[in-house]
Design a protein around this motif. Structure first.
Motif, mmCIF file in Angstrom:
data_model
loop_
_atom_site.group_PDB
_atom_site.id
_atom_site.type_symbol
_atom_site.label_atom_id
_atom_site.label_comp_id
_atom_site.label_asym_id
_atom_site.label_seq_id
_atom_site.Cartn_x
_atom_site.Cartn_y
_atom_site.Cartn_z
ATOM 1 N N GLN A 44 69.680 50.434 79.645
ATOM 2 C CA GLN A 44 69.037 49.037 79.717
ATOM 3 C C GLN A 44 68.694 48.317 78.574
ATOM 4 N N VAL A 45 68.375 49.166 77.316
ATOM 5 C CA VAL A 45 67.849 48.879 76.242
ATOM 6 C C VAL A 45 69.466 48.356 75.548
ATOM 7 N N SER A 46 70.329 48.921 75.550
ATOM 8 C CA SER A 46 71.673 48.364 75.014
ATOM 9 C C SER A 46 72.165 47.320 75.647
ATOM 10 N N LYS A 47 72.117 47.157 77.025
ATOM 11 C CA LYS A 47 72.365 45.704 77.460
ATOM 12 C C LYS A 47 71.508 44.654 77.059
ATOM 13 N N PHE A 48 70.361 44.910 77.020
ATOM 14 C CA PHE A 48 69.362 43.827 76.547
ATOM 15 C C PHE A 48 69.607 43.673 75.135
ATOM 16 N N LEU A 49 69.900 44.411 74.190
ATOM 17 C CA LEU A 49 70.274 44.220 72.868
ATOM 18 C C LEU A 49 71.718 43.490 72.693
ATOM 19 N N GLU A 61 61.569 41.338 68.281
ATOM 20 C CA GLU A 61 60.008 41.615 68.778
ATOM 21 C C GLU A 61 59.893 43.124 69.646
ATOM 22 N N LEU A 62 60.899 42.890 70.369
ATOM 23 C CA LEU A 62 60.797 44.135 71.349
ATOM 24 C C LEU A 62 61.092 45.561 70.433
ATOM 25 N N LEU A 63 62.059 45.595 69.552
ATOM 26 C CA LEU A 63 62.286 46.603 68.863
ATOM 27 C C LEU A 63 61.221 46.908 67.851
ATOM 28 N N LYS A 64 60.585 45.792 67.225
ATOM 29 C CA LYS A 64 59.609 45.981 66.354
ATOM 30 C C LYS A 64 58.463 46.689 67.003
ATOM 31 N N SER A 65 58.170 46.360 68.371
ATOM 32 C CA SER A 65 56.850 46.964 68.918
ATOM 33 C C SER A 65 57.056 48.134 69.159
ATOM 34 N N ALA A 66 58.314 48.538 69.512
ATOM 35 C CA ALA A 66 58.428 49.966 69.966
ATOM 36 C C ALA A 66 58.715 50.773 68.729
ATOM 37 N N LEU A 67 59.344 50.357 67.681
ATOM 38 C CA LEU A 67 59.431 51.328 66.676
ATOM 39 C C LEU A 67 58.569 51.322 65.560
ATOM 40 N N ASN A 68 57.526 50.376 65.594
ATOM 41 C CA ASN A 68 56.589 50.218 64.525
ATOM 42 C C ASN A 68 55.587 51.432 64.173
ATOM 43 N N GLY A 69 55.495 51.991 63.223
ATOM 44 C CA GLY A 69 54.714 53.162 63.121
ATOM 45 C C GLY A 69 55.462 54.503 63.237
ATOM 46 N N HIS A 70 56.477 54.436 63.800
ATOM 47 C CA HIS A 70 57.691 55.438 63.870
ATOM 48 C C HIS A 70 58.849 55.568 62.927
ATOM 49 N N VAL A 71 59.170 54.496 62.632
ATOM 50 C CA VAL A 71 60.093 54.419 61.293
ATOM 51 C C VAL A 71 59.452 53.778 60.092
ATOM 52 N N SER A 72 60.450 53.859 58.791
ATOM 53 C CA SER A 72 59.846 53.300 57.792
ATOM 54 C C SER A 72 60.038 51.828 57.785
ATOM 55 N N ASP A 73 59.334 50.990 56.966
ATOM 56 C CA ASP A 73 59.717 49.656 56.879
ATOM 57 C C ASP A 73 61.218 49.423 56.589
ATOM 58 N N ASP A 74 61.949 50.095 55.597
ATOM 59 C CA ASP A 74 63.237 49.726 55.478
ATOM 60 C C ASP A 74 64.049 50.040 56.605
ATOM 61 N N VAL A 75 63.888 51.010 57.473
ATOM 62 C CA VAL A 75 64.845 51.370 58.600
ATOM 63 C C VAL A 75 64.402 50.030 59.579
ATOM 64 N N LEU A 76 63.265 49.420 59.702
ATOM 65 C CA LEU A 76 62.781 48.487 60.621
ATOM 66 C C LEU A 76 63.531 47.194 60.174
#
Length: 179
Positions: A44-49, A61-76
């Motif tokens: 579902q995520v792959s289709k959405f993206l 925004e979806l990925l930022k909210s899901a990944l924020n705090g879990h990955v570094s700023d460079d990866v984000l």
């Protein structure tokens, strides 16, 4: 080499340079692995993206909210850049290219060890040490059971295959007898 692989290598090199500046090469590799697995692993995520008529801001925004705090700023920021340029589909290629660049820089290589039966961690470590001495790099070994080998092992490092399997020896013997 496909165009996506060339593009992925460019992004990977840029990300590696950022990671090197902040002394986070290994951390970025593991974070990138998690992001690539999460995107590729959820249909579902792959289709959405991958849907072109959804605004890149919404995807970001979806990925930022899901990944924020879990990955570094460079990866984000790298993931956001891929989304804004319509290239999020190359995230797996980006991870593979990054892993190769980082491994080369750190003197590491990935090896896939094929065996007929499962090796213990100690045995796998010995195989990794032997091949590491052979190529002059630290080997990160992953094992795959392949009963068709009958015995022995095959080791793939990059695009080289070291074949010490019984089935491989039998094939070579058959070829020499036919010649």
């Amino acid at each position: 080499m496909s165009r996506d692989n060339v593009v992925a290598k460019r992004y990977a090199k840029a990300l590696f340079e950022l990671a090197q500046q902040s002394n986070a090469v290994a951390g970025v590799e593991s974070e990138l692995s998690l992001v690539a697995q999460a995107i590729a692993g959820d249909e579902q995520v792959s289709k959405f993206l991958g849907t072109p008529n959804i605004a890149s801001d919404a995807k970001s925004e979806l990925l930022k909210s899901a990944l924020n705090g879990h990955v570094s700023d460079d990866v984000l920021r790298s993931v956001e850049l891929l989304i804004s340029r319509g290239r999020i589909g190359i995230i797996s290629e980006l991870y593979e290219a990054y892993k190769k660049i980082a491994g080369d820089a750190l003197g590491q290589a990935d090896a896939i060890v094929y065996t007929a039966q499962k090796l213990s961690e100690e045995e796998l470590g010995k195989v990794a040490a032997q091949f590491g001495a052979l190529i002059g790099k630290k080997i990160r070994a992953t094992q795959i059971e392949e009963p068709a080998l009958l015995g022995g092992i095959q080791v793939r490092i990059g695009d080289r295959l070291y074949d010490g399997s019984l089935s491989g020896k039998l094939e070579r013997l058959e070829k020499s007898l036919k010649a």
